[in-house]
Design a protein around this motif. Structure first.
Motif, short mmCIF file in Angstrom:
data_model
loop_
_atom_site.label_atom_id
_atom_site.label_comp_id
_atom_site.label_asym_id
_atom_site.label_seq_id
_atom_site.Cartn_x
_atom_site.Cartn_y
_atom_site.Cartn_z
N LEU C 155 35.44 -39.14 -8.35
CA LEU C 155 35.21 -38.75 -6.96
C LEU C 155 34.24 -39.72 -6.28
O LEU C 155 34.48 -40.17 -5.15
CB LEU C 155 34.64 -37.33 -6.96
CG LEU C 155 34.65 -36.61 -5.63
CD1 LEU C 155 36.08 -36.39 -5.17
CD2 LEU C 155 33.92 -35.28 -5.74
N ILE C 156 33.16 -40.07 -6.97
CA ILE C 156 32.18 -41.01 -6.41
C ILE C 156 32.87 -42.34 -6.13
O ILE C 156 32.68 -42.94 -5.07
CB ILE C 156 30.98 -41.19 -7.36
CG1 ILE C 156 30.18 -39.90 -7.45
CG2 ILE C 156 30.10 -42.34 -6.89
CD1 ILE C 156 29.14 -39.88 -8.55
N GLY C 157 33.71 -42.78 -7.08
CA GLY C 157 34.44 -44.04 -6.88
C GLY C 157 35.30 -43.99 -5.62
O GLY C 157 35.39 -44.97 -4.88
N MET C 158 35.91 -42.83 -5.37
CA MET C 158 36.76 -42.71 -4.19
C MET C 158 35.94 -42.76 -2.91
O MET C 158 36.36 -43.35 -1.91
CB MET C 158 37.58 -41.42 -4.27
CG MET C 158 38.67 -41.51 -5.33
SD MET C 158 39.39 -39.93 -5.72
CE MET C 158 40.11 -39.50 -4.16
N VAL C 159 34.76 -42.14 -2.95
CA VAL C 159 33.88 -42.21 -1.77
C VAL C 159 33.48 -43.66 -1.52
O VAL C 159 33.48 -44.15 -0.37
CB VAL C 159 32.63 -41.32 -1.97
CG1 VAL C 159 31.64 -41.53 -0.85
CG2 VAL C 159 33.04 -39.86 -2.06
N VAL C 160 33.17 -44.37 -2.61
CA VAL C 160 32.81 -45.79 -2.47
C VAL C 160 33.96 -46.56 -1.81
O VAL C 160 33.75 -47.40 -0.94
CB VAL C 160 32.47 -46.40 -3.86
CG1 VAL C 160 32.37 -47.90 -3.78
CG2 VAL C 160 31.18 -45.80 -4.39
N MET C 161 35.21 -46.21 -2.20
CA MET C 161 36.36 -46.91 -1.61
C MET C 161 36.44 -46.68 -0.10
O MET C 161 36.83 -47.57 0.65
CB MET C 161 37.65 -46.43 -2.27
CG MET C 161 37.86 -47.07 -3.63
SD MET C 161 39.33 -46.39 -4.36
CE MET C 161 38.82 -46.35 -6.04
N LEU C 162 36.09 -45.47 0.33
CA LEU C 162 36.10 -45.21 1.78
C LEU C 162 35.11 -46.14 2.49
O LEU C 162 35.41 -46.68 3.56
CB LEU C 162 35.74 -43.75 2.06
CG LEU C 162 36.79 -42.72 1.63
CD1 LEU C 162 36.32 -41.32 1.96
CD2 LEU C 162 38.13 -43.01 2.31
#
Lengths: 96, 545, 260
Positions: C155-162
């Motif tokens: 989930l953190i990785g996905m936020v970083v992608m945003l």
């Protein structure tokens, strides 16, 4: 210094795809091996294959193979540290 | 350019006067300047330190007579937990690296700042957040944790006190410590001035490098251990709880896998500071530079192999008790390498007994007592006898307070004039040292004897035969506190109103003495080129006073 | 004017330093999970049968599917970085979005998998679970903690992608900024832009005393500096994502494939 900064731009796209295919094949292999009844040996094989897969990811996707040796050495230090911690704890657990 | 450069010394505004896009307090708590962040850490840390000293005095006062004197038994449990938590997580672990490392690491390697200045500021904010949470745990729910600073399972899972908040605070403080270590390692790898080869780095930098690796490789283990305590308390997951099949001894394993290396986070930077102080005040280059540098790395490494010596009586296997006992003795080798090298540096030197040197060598005396009693504790047979007694408490305070604590004071006396641009009253700091030294030894030497006679640590009641020594320990704590207050009073007054300090008041040879006092915002106008060893006293330096 | 004000051009980039910092951070992640792997190893050693039995409750198919999803997302991530390195911003965005979607797919599977377990009463502290053997309680405790912590990392990785998406699509360049320390003399003065002959092509209002920073910002361009900074961010985010992948590579056999 410039050289080490730009070095991964030379990695071929095809290399990445090949690594991905290898990872998928290893996943298939580890699932297949788990189907055989290897008893306590199964976990060893599973860890070995997982180790192979992560070596591929480390070297190609994470570019350790293309980085200066300091990165590889640091990764080795970390792996050795984890091994020491697990090993010394087992000196307690397995002789209790 | 309006800002001139005279003999390589920038004469523009110091970092104290530098204006940024923020004003007032914001120009401090939002500053990414490593020097301002160092001062932020210092000021917050001294407050926490004095609070924890106050708690320590209350504990000693309680122990002046058997039975209830000033606080209840439950409050006493909470006091020693708080004393340990604040001293360890808020003072001694971040201590020297966060204050003096932040301030002097970039100066010593000839850099303008650390590698990630914004991350550096984030570390301080996390530190304050952790401190606030620890404070919060005092006032909500059933009061502060009563588990001791070690949070041993299963009690920490079951007690109704505020363990959850305290443990989350510990987790956040660990994160802050990791970011500091990460920043320092990257800084040392990437930002050394031209010509500053690995073996031209000052030894303080070497010790920070070794410390950084411990911070990176040990702190996460504490993080996950504390997180598991929270998960067990809040979500009812079974990991360490024996009622759910867990093994509480594993908690101790994980806890000490971090917390033993953590004592080297506390003491390695102190060893680095003394390696700076000694060559300066004996006017000689350090003896065995490479050996001291390597021994820092060796201590960091061996520190990972010995955590089991905290658990001899926890029910771990005999094989591992012997293995850990043997490995524990290995720590003595690199530690002794350092001590003998420092001694050899002083041999035939022209020793100048300035206050920083006095505080510095008392470290050698006190730490040696701490180290030798460490051998008694590391040896399996003798440890069983003195395990969990005041002997351990005294040993710990001799190494941590007598070691890292005294060096923190020494560093304040050594580098304080550079940081604040003013000099303290030297005569008063000798008096303060006298009080500190006498008080310290009265307090903790009494504890050694008490422990040897069998007084268990953390006990609220004690037998009448321990009364005299308990009284002498309490009296020692009063003398010690008088020394601490006199020392801080003198330093604070001196740094605020004292006479201006010169650029190089002690005749140091490392790079931080070649910039103005206090240093300008960007440290070096022109990044210096390093051509000599760090402690080369052959070239007499500017104004030695 | 030039003798009192210094122009700070774009910040200095050190890609190697940034990568060292990132790797050090990844090491802390490895040790964080390392502690859990240690616990897993010991409890497996103490309760081998219970662990094998516990593992047989997990759905191997979902586990294998999630492995394939995550491995593929690692490929798309590395391709996204490679495209940005070659300065093909649009392809980089495409692969980044693909990676994000694969991450979301992984979490969706995880959600259904956990829901199924929980509906069978197999969750921490439940009566159903606590009535089982110690080894199984520990197995499911570790299962929820380790896959849960891993999912949190996804989930953190996905936020970083945003954030990456925002950085790479943003077209705005800060060309120059004035040293804040010198700004006080600028109070009440006007700033103007001049062409190479010194003709004023634009002039500002007089500066107030609250101005703390003056910068020249151009909208609608992507500078080379901007691109270089983004490459560093993409590379580091990629490293993080691959590490999350590596951890799953170990979690998958340890939880899903040890059934007997």
């Amino acid at each position: 210094m410039e050289k080490e900064q730009t070095v991964h731009e030379n990695v071929h796209i095809g290399t990445y795809v090949m690594v991905w295919l290898a990872l998928l094949m290893l996943t298939g292999l580890t699932v297949t091996v788990a189907g055989l009844n290897l008893q306590s040996f199964a976990i060893v094989v599973a860890i070995f294959i997982a180790g192979l897969k992560s070596t591929l990811v480390l070297n190609y996707f994470m570019h350790i193979k293309y980085e200066s040796p300091i990165f590889r050495n640091m990764v080795l230090v970390v792996i050795v540290t984890i091994a020491i911690i697990i090993g010394l704890t087992f000196v307690d657990i397995s002789f209790r | 350019m309006a800002n001139g450069v005279v003999e390589g010394i920038a004469i523009d505004r110091s970092f104290w006067e530098e204006r940024s896009r923020y004003r007032g307090i914001l120009s401090w708590i939002l500053s990414t300047d490593h020097k301002r962040i160092g001062i932020l850490y210092l000021s917050s840390m001294i407050v926490f330190f004095l609070v924890a000293v106050g708690i320590g005095v209350l504990m000693r006062l309680e122990m002046i007579s058997p039975g209830e004197t000033i606080v209840s038994a439950q409050t006493y449990n909470q006091l020693f937990t708080l004393h340990g938590m604040i001293m360890i997580f808020l003072f001694i672990i971040p201590g020297i690296p966060a204050v003096f490392g932040n301030f002097f690491l970039p100066l010593q390697i000839g850099a303008k700042d650390v590698a990630f200045p914004r991350l550096n500021l984030l570390s301080w904010w996390l530190y304050m957040l952790g401190a606030c949470l620890a404070l919060l745990s005092l006032f909500v729910g059933n009061g502060p944790a009563d588990t001791g600073w070690t949070f041993y399972a299963p009690y920490s899972i079951r007690t109704g006190t505020n363990v959850t908040i305290a443990v989350i605070a510990g987790f956040i403080l660990g994160f802050s410590s990791i970011l500091t270590g990460l920043n320092f390692l990257t800084t040392i790898h990437r930002l050394r001035a031209p010509g500053m080869k690995w073996f031209r780095m000052p030894l303080f930098v070497w010790s920070l490098y070794a410390t950084g690796w411990i911070q990176i490789l040990a702190t996460p283990i504490l993080g996950i251990t504390l997180a598991l305590i929270v998960v067990e308390r809040v979500l009812g997951v079974g990991i360490f709880d024996p009622a759910k099949g867990g093994d509480p001894v594993l908690y101790q394993h994980l806890f000490w896998i971090y917390s033993h290396p953590a004592v080297y986070i506390m003491v390695l930077p102190a060893m680095g500071v003394i390696s700076e102080i000694i060559p300066t005040f004996v006017r000689r280059t350090i003896f065995g530079y490479k050996m001291i540098a390597f021994s820092s790395m060796a201590i960091a490494f061996v520190g990972y192999l010995v955590w089991g010596h905290h658990m001899y009586t926890s029910g771990i296997s005999d094989t591992s008790r012997m293995a850990f006992s043997f490995l524990t003795f290995l720590v003595a080798i690199p530690s002794a390498v350092k001590v003998f090298n420092w001694l050899a540096t002083m041999y035939k030197g022209s020793i100048d007994f300035q206050p920083p040197f006095l505080y510095g060598i008392s470290f050698m005396f006190l730490f040696t007592i701490g180290g030798l009693t460490g051998l008694i504790l590391g040896a399996l047979a003798t440890d069983i006898h003195v395990h969990d007694t005041y002997f351990v408490v005294a040993h710990f305070h001799y190494t941590m307070f007598g070691g890292a604590g005294f060096i923190f004071f020494a560093a304040l006396h050594y580098w304080g004039p550079k940081m604040f641009g003013r000099m303290y009253n030297k005569k008063l700091s000798y008096y303060a040292w006298g009080l500190l030294f006498v008080g310290f030894n009265t307090l903790y030497m009494s504890m050694f004897i008490l422990g040897y006679k069998g007084m268990p640590r953390r006990y609220y009641y004690y037998l009448p035969e321990f009364h005299n020594l308990q009284v002498s320990a309490t009296v020692g704590s009063w003398i010690l506190v008088a020394g601490i207050l006199l020392m801080f009073g003198n330093l604070i007054y001196g740094f605020w109103k004292g006479e201006k300090a010169s650029q190089n008041p002690w005749g140091g040879t490392t790079l931080e003495w070649q910039v103005a006092t206090p240093p300008p915002l960007e440290n070096f106008h022109k990044i210096p080129v390093v051509e000599t060893e760090p402690y080369d006293h052959r070239h007499k330096f500017r104004e030695v006073k | 004017m030039n003798h009192t004000a210094e122009l700070i051009m774009e910040k200095h980039h050190d890609p190697v330093g940034a990568r060292i910092g990132m790797w050090l951070f990844l090491f802390t992640e490895l040790l964080l999970f390392g502690g859990l792997f240690l616990l897993y190893a010991i409890y497996l050693h103490n309760h081998p049968e219970d662990f094998h039995y516990g593992s047989s409750h997990l759905n191997q198919f979902v586990g294998a599917l999630n492995t394939i999803i995550l491995l593929t997302s690692s490929l798309t991530m590395v391709l996204s970085v490679a495209m940005l390195q070659r300065r093909k911003e649009n392809l980089a965005v495409l692969f980044l979005v693909l990676t994000f979607l694969l991450g979301a797919f992984f979490l969706l599977n995880k959600y259904f998998e956990w829901s199924a377990k929980i509906s069978h009463g197999l969750y921490p502290g439940s009566d159903v679970l606590l009535s089982r053997s110690y080894g199984e309680v520990l197995f499911f405790g570790l299962y929820y903690v380790m896959t849960g912590l891993h999912a949190l990392h996804v989930l953190i990785g996905m936020v970083v992608m945003l954030f990456l998406l925002r950085f790479v699509t943003k077209k705005r360049a800060k060309v120059a900024a004035l040293l804040p320390a010198d700004l006080e003399q600028f109070q009440g003065k006007r700033l103007y832009l001049a062409d190479e002959q010194g003709r004023r092509i634009w002039e500002s209002e007089p500066l107030g005393d609250s101005v703390r920073e003056v910068a020249v910002v151009v909208d609608g361009v992507r500078t080379k500096e901007h691109w270089k900074a983004n490459v560093i961010k993409f590379e580091n985010a990629g490293l993080y994502w691959h590490l999350v992948d590596i951890i799953w590579i170990f979690l998958f056999p340890l939880f899903y494939l040890i059934a007997m």
